[in-house]
Write an enzyme that holds these catalytic residues in place. Sequence first.
Site, short mmCIF file in Angstrom:
data_model
loop_
_atom_site.label_atom_id
_atom_site.label_comp_id
_atom_site.label_asym_id
_atom_site.label_seq_id
_atom_site.Cartn_x
_atom_site.Cartn_y
_atom_site.Cartn_z
N GLU A 65 0.94 -1.00 0.12
CA GLU A 65 0.13 -0.11 -0.01
C GLU A 65 0.91 1.31 0.11
O GLU A 65 2.08 1.25 0.30
CB GLU A 65 -0.93 0.10 1.19
CG GLU A 65 -0.14 0.20 2.63
CD GLU A 65 -0.83 0.06 3.84
OE1 GLU A 65 -1.90 -0.52 3.85
OE2 GLU A 65 -0.39 0.59 4.85
N HIS A 67 0.27 5.73 1.09
CA HIS A 67 -0.87 6.80 1.53
C HIS A 67 -0.18 7.93 2.03
O HIS A 67 1.23 7.83 1.98
CB HIS A 67 -1.41 6.18 3.03
CG HIS A 67 -0.80 5.31 3.97
ND1 HIS A 67 0.27 5.91 4.37
CD2 HIS A 67 -0.68 4.20 4.02
CE1 HIS A 67 1.01 4.83 5.01
NE2 HIS A 67 0.19 3.70 4.80
N HIS A 71 4.83 6.89 8.61
CA HIS A 71 4.83 5.71 9.52
C HIS A 71 6.19 5.58 10.01
O HIS A 71 7.43 5.73 9.42
CB HIS A 71 5.04 4.15 8.88
CG HIS A 71 3.54 3.79 8.38
ND1 HIS A 71 2.63 3.69 9.05
CD2 HIS A 71 3.45 3.01 7.06
CE1 HIS A 71 1.52 3.19 8.41
NE2 HIS A 71 1.89 2.91 7.28
N HIS A 105 4.84 0.10 0.37
CA HIS A 105 5.52 -0.41 1.39
C HIS A 105 4.90 -1.50 1.79
O HIS A 105 3.39 -1.72 1.54
CB HIS A 105 5.74 0.09 2.68
CG HIS A 105 4.40 0.95 3.22
ND1 HIS A 105 3.94 2.14 2.72
CD2 HIS A 105 3.67 0.51 4.08
CE1 HIS A 105 2.75 2.59 3.39
NE2 HIS A 105 2.57 1.71 4.10
N CYS A 119 4.32 0.67 15.35
CA CYS A 119 4.10 1.64 14.28
C CYS A 119 3.55 2.63 14.84
O CYS A 119 2.33 2.54 15.48
CB CYS A 119 3.48 0.77 13.05
SG CYS A 119 3.14 1.99 11.61
#
Length: 151
Positions: A65, A67, A71, A105, A119
């Site tokens: 994914e 976004h 992270h 990732h 995370c």
Amino acid sequence: MAKYMENSVLKSKDFNWGNVPLLKYKEEDGTFRSIHRQVLSCGAPDLPCEMRYFEIAPNGHSTLESHEHTHLVMIIRGRGNVLIGKKIHEVKAFDVLSITSHEWHQFQTSGDEPFGFICIVNNERDRPHRPTPEELEELRKDPVISSFIRC
Ligand code: MN
């Protein structure tokens, strides 16, 4: 409005925070394998973040994914391989990973031990984006990435 933390100490045992529910990684299915999560903290008004623990069993992987949100990750258990952008990194306990906006990732376990990591994300964040067929084709132009990714 996010629900914030109170003063607390969460006791852990064997990479499990006993009074924190074990959650499914994601509600939708089919893009990941053998992974669970625990939300360890939901931040504070001056620290609006979530701290989550993810654990991937041997042979498991997270969703491929990207976004907008960032992270910040610390591996705390086992070993794995992580795609970030166009690079695949071999990582182990206590390595720290930064994954910036809009980078592809995916986390995969290596070896026969669970692969666990903390995370941290912003409380307000966008939904993950999965690759379109065109984006997947672009990713697969790199043979190393092509043989790595699972989706
Ligand atoms: Mn992500």
